[in-house]
Design a protein around this motif. Sequence first.
Motif, mmCIF file in Angstrom:
data_model
loop_
_atom_site.group_PDB
_atom_site.id
_atom_site.type_symbol
_atom_site.label_atom_id
_atom_site.label_comp_id
_atom_site.label_asym_id
_atom_site.label_seq_id
_atom_site.Cartn_x
_atom_site.Cartn_y
_atom_site.Cartn_z
ATOM 1 N N SER A 15 0.831 -1.200 0.000
ATOM 2 C CA SER A 15 0.000 0.000 0.000
ATOM 3 C C SER A 15 0.867 1.252 0.000
ATOM 4 O O SER A 15 0.612 2.211 -0.727
ATOM 5 C CB SER A 15 -0.932 0.003 1.216
ATOM 6 O OG SER A 15 -1.867 -1.049 1.135
ATOM 7 N N SER A 18 2.496 1.571 -3.427
ATOM 8 C CA SER A 18 1.513 1.991 -4.430
ATOM 9 C C SER A 18 1.217 3.481 -4.290
ATOM 10 O O SER A 18 1.103 4.210 -5.279
ATOM 11 C CB SER A 18 0.216 1.191 -4.271
ATOM 12 O OG SER A 18 0.423 -0.173 -4.547
ATOM 13 N N TYR A 19 1.114 3.932 -3.056
ATOM 14 C CA TYR A 19 0.875 5.345 -2.793
ATOM 15 C C TYR A 19 2.026 6.197 -3.321
ATOM 16 O O TYR A 19 1.829 7.226 -3.975
ATOM 17 C CB TYR A 19 0.699 5.569 -1.295
ATOM 18 C CG TYR A 19 0.697 7.025 -0.900
ATOM 19 C CD1 TYR A 19 -0.444 7.803 -1.071
ATOM 20 C CD2 TYR A 19 1.837 7.613 -0.375
ATOM 21 C CE1 TYR A 19 -0.440 9.139 -0.729
ATOM 22 C CE2 TYR A 19 1.846 8.951 -0.037
ATOM 23 C CZ TYR A 19 0.712 9.710 -0.204
ATOM 24 O OH TYR A 19 0.722 11.030 0.126
ATOM 25 N N ARG A 22 1.828 6.433 -7.050
ATOM 26 C CA ARG A 22 0.753 7.332 -7.468
ATOM 27 C C ARG A 22 1.149 8.803 -7.280
ATOM 28 O O ARG A 22 0.822 9.657 -8.098
ATOM 29 C CB ARG A 22 -0.509 7.041 -6.662
ATOM 30 C CG ARG A 22 -1.269 5.832 -7.161
ATOM 31 C CD ARG A 22 -1.978 6.195 -8.447
ATOM 32 N NE ARG A 22 -2.823 5.111 -8.891
ATOM 33 C CZ ARG A 22 -2.625 4.403 -9.995
ATOM 34 N NH1 ARG A 22 -1.581 4.658 -10.750
ATOM 35 N NH2 ARG A 22 -3.447 3.451 -10.352
ATOM 36 N N LYS A 40 -3.488 0.631 -12.826
ATOM 37 C CA LYS A 40 -3.051 0.111 -11.536
ATOM 38 C C LYS A 40 -1.538 0.325 -11.383
ATOM 39 O O LYS A 40 -0.800 0.294 -12.357
ATOM 40 C CB LYS A 40 -3.397 -1.376 -11.413
ATOM 41 C CG LYS A 40 -4.891 -1.614 -11.208
ATOM 42 C CD LYS A 40 -5.356 -1.024 -9.880
ATOM 43 C CE LYS A 40 -6.840 -1.248 -9.626
ATOM 44 N NZ LYS A 40 -7.697 -0.294 -10.304
ATOM 45 N N PRO A 41 -1.065 0.538 -10.141
ATOM 46 C CA PRO A 41 0.365 0.763 -9.919
ATOM 47 C C PRO A 41 1.192 -0.420 -10.415
ATOM 48 O O PRO A 41 0.832 -1.577 -10.223
ATOM 49 C CB PRO A 41 0.468 0.914 -8.396
ATOM 50 C CG PRO A 41 -0.907 1.304 -7.943
ATOM 51 C CD PRO A 41 -1.851 0.626 -8.890
ATOM 52 N N LEU A 44 2.198 -2.999 -7.830
ATOM 53 C CA LEU A 44 1.171 -3.984 -7.479
ATOM 54 C C LEU A 44 1.176 -5.132 -8.476
ATOM 55 O O LEU A 44 1.031 -6.301 -8.101
ATOM 56 C CB LEU A 44 -0.201 -3.312 -7.429
ATOM 57 C CG LEU A 44 -1.387 -4.237 -7.146
ATOM 58 C CD1 LEU A 44 -1.207 -4.971 -5.832
ATOM 59 C CD2 LEU A 44 -2.692 -3.424 -7.118
ATOM 60 N N THR A 638 -4.535 1.585 -3.121
ATOM 61 C CA THR A 638 -3.927 1.990 -4.388
ATOM 62 C C THR A 638 -4.132 3.454 -4.715
ATOM 63 O O THR A 638 -3.512 3.967 -5.628
ATOM 64 C CB THR A 638 -4.500 1.152 -5.544
ATOM 65 O OG1 THR A 638 -5.919 1.232 -5.527
ATOM 66 C CG2 THR A 638 -4.069 -0.291 -5.433
ATOM 67 N N GLU A 639 -5.013 4.142 -4.017
ATOM 68 C CA GLU A 639 -5.281 5.548 -4.304
ATOM 69 C C GLU A 639 -5.415 6.307 -2.998
ATOM 70 O O GLU A 639 -5.904 5.785 -2.014
ATOM 71 C CB GLU A 639 -6.603 5.715 -5.082
ATOM 72 C CG GLU A 639 -6.723 4.867 -6.324
ATOM 73 C CD GLU A 639 -5.863 5.354 -7.452
ATOM 74 O OE1 GLU A 639 -5.386 6.502 -7.376
ATOM 75 O OE2 GLU A 639 -5.654 4.603 -8.404
ATOM 76 N N THR A 654 -8.116 -1.416 -3.281
ATOM 77 C CA THR A 654 -8.417 -2.318 -4.383
ATOM 78 C C THR A 654 -8.332 -3.734 -3.838
ATOM 79 O O THR A 654 -7.301 -4.127 -3.295
ATOM 80 C CB THR A 654 -7.420 -2.148 -5.538
ATOM 81 O OG1 THR A 654 -7.592 -0.875 -6.122
ATOM 82 C CG2 THR A 654 -7.622 -3.223 -6.601
#
Length: 939
Positions: A15, A18-19, A22, A40-41, A44, A638-639, A654
């Motif tokens: 997480s 992924s952050y 982003r 999607k990252p 991930l 993910t966001e 996600t």
Amino acid sequence: MSSFIETQFPIARLSAESYKERKANLGQTLTGLGKWWGRKPLILVRAAIVGMLMPASDNPKRDREIYLKILTMDDVGTWQRCKPAAQRKLGRATFDALPYAERIAHCERPENVSGPTETSWAEINAHLGTGATDLPDLIEQLGQRAFGHTPRVGDSFCGGGSIPFEAARMGCEAFGSDLNPVAGLLTWASLNLLGGGEAVQEEVMRVQAEALRAADREITDWGIEHNARGERADAYLYCVEVKPEGSDYYIPLAPSWLVGEKANVVIRWHRDDASDHLQPEAVIVSKDELKLYKEKKGATAVNGRVIDPFDSSRSWSMEALRGPEGLRHWTNDDVVPRPGDVFQERLYCIRWIDAEGNRRYAAPDAADLAREERVLELLRERFGEWQREGFIPSKAMPEDGEKTDEPIRTRGWTHWHHLFTPRQLLVLGAMAKNSASLSESKVEAVTNLLGVGRLANWSARLCRWHAGLAHDKGEDVFSNQALNTLFNFCCRPLEPLRRSWFILDKSTPGLRGSGTVTVSDARDLHEVSDLWITDPPYADAVNYHELGDFFLAWYDKQLAKAFPEWTPDARAELAVRGDGKDFRRSMVEIYKNLTLHMPDNGLQMVMFTHRDPAVWADLGMILWAAGLKATAAWTISTETEAAGIKKGNYVQGTVCLVLRKRASNEPGFLDEVYPLVEDEVKLQISSMQDLDEEGEPNFNDADYQLAAYAAALKVLTQYGNLDGRDVEHEVFAIRAKNEVSDFQVVIERALGIACDTLVPRGLDNYWRELALVERYYLRALDIESRGERRKGMYEELARGFGVTDIKPLLKSDKANGTRMHTPSGFAAGGLAPLHGEASDALPAPRGRASSAAVHPFAASSLRHLLFAIRETSAAENSPEPGRQYLRDTFGQGYWSRRERFIGLLEWLAALANAEGMNEWIADSEAARILAGRLRNDHA
């Protein structure tokens, strides 16, 4: 044998990674290729592929350590990724002591380092029995062991290309397909441009630079962007104007006439005795006056009404101006409004830049307006030819489109080129023409097509002008997922578009694996993949086919030349969308096909984000009917909109569902399924809470709900049928309005279990004694205290607790500003308790018969306690009135409730300590004082 991802997954670290990816925004690896929604990252995707290929051993702890080493997410790997300046500043001991999310703020992303250290590879190989020296080598060996060949990874909804690109970068044989040719183009470019190696990329950069120079010479020769002072235009600002009945002049429309906050520039309008058009003036104003313009001084388009700039008491409805028959629909030949059209258009300001880089704002003069006429003349000379060649759009917009309805209804625009001014069409057309003439290879043609698409996103009639303190600039069309028509907008000349034209600013290493892309209906695929990883469309979350058409209109004929085997159309009639029977049928056919085209020991991962239990029930039945069973479910953040992984509470999870072929059709029975679902939901929630307690990744209620739904699917999809009912019959059964399937009943029960499991910290001892409506109020306060303000979250929470009416409990029900009533606030909210009633059940108001209109919270013990807090606060924090109220209300029942009351009061007293809970300061202090008095109370 189980794979690692079926037994564990480091969701907190993933997480955080992924952050971080982003937050790189345009620095993300694939975003430079062009706009797509919901990529999607890459980390991930990488983590999923490694997790699906890596076997689980009988030593889970060591498995996890090795897995993190492979991804350079262990202590050694993160220090290796730490930037040299941060290494020197922090030192290893300080760095290792940081929480993971803070640690990686100083690190390169995993994709930007060579991989694990030599020492780490020795440990990885010893544990896995491999002999790898890099990630693609490891992937090859694990694939050979599992499938007898290099692993094949497929994605039938490839979209922006994250999954095929990362799979090929890792050394897999990657396959991507999508119905939408824009998605196909982006994915093809990711594999063949970004993955093509330095020689290909350098040649592409050379061709793009040459095309830009050619277009620049042409535009300079036309003389449409330079003035007599030697300045070049840096931005053109246009507005719509109307002449309502009763007005002697055309009224220019804008929600604000502030154009340059940093330069203190605004637009003032003046009457012209010789014309019915007002004249603009760009004026530098004082800071005080600028503040008034920021507060919409002089705005002429406000809440759907036209406001007279010289008499604000006069206004006209925008809809009334459009008339009962609507606006005239533009034809293909229209590029500007006709004289009789309701909405006219004009240039009202230009930002110029000189050779030294100095900028100035000015209203257009006669020479500028003459250049506008010259632009229109040049465009009309080329219009027919450029449309035939595909250098500018020629397609009509779909009249029944959800997103295209707004331009047609609000402006009368019917073709995609109507979304662009003549100046924009001329500049973008010149770029398209020059780049097409210079493209000698497919990869060059694709790159230049994507470049034109990027320019279109940054220079259209739908580009909002943002007058910001840091920088005044134009925004892109797709700052959200809509085609928003604007009353005032900006046009970028060629020079400011330069950065958007270049796809690459540096060369990147080529791919280690191979990749192929096709534009195809997922139901018709024949490609076999060992691992299918998909992020399917669901419930019209994004109208890809319509939004993608914005770009496809620019690619159109040139795309057909580069890919004659592709259908240059989004084929909206085949797009999987909606949430009804057709959606389910399409999805079942797709996932049946994917399941058919994978080996018996293959795996699938389905990424899913939707929060509607009905949609989750649909997904579950779809996968069920496709012959798949869920073996694991992981919620990855993910966001996020927050400023940091630990700030705010906007994490959007996600769910990654891991699936295998269902080998047997063992029947299931609902009475046996419910307790299994309850156990699985509690296990899932517990594992996430453990991570939260470790300080990362700060899951919110939306994520816990997703996890609960996924846990239910994990149980349900193990069975071939439920209570003997045929799977496909259940999927496609026609149900009466408001009737739900047994599948959905189980899914919704999972939400209820999750809500009941998520006890606010500090209330464990009293939770079971509370009524459902009381639990709802306290849980709602809990999420409010952690920064949650989205109304949908409070509504979802209410569904979990079975509370049907939450409005009396809310102080505010704004979409992104929902707040609960404080104890004192309930007095004005009309939920005063019924004094003297000591029941948790719904009593009848005094002197009246029982009424269903009385909210159950009004008569609850908790509401009486809140009223006692209010009484304490009103008595200037003397606890006696509050204590006496409770004793009078509950009589002898007061003593049995006293410990519960004290616990609840102490919990409420702590609310004021949370950020953003200032409204609770007075009532929290009253709760603290009242708790102390009750603790010292004796019979």
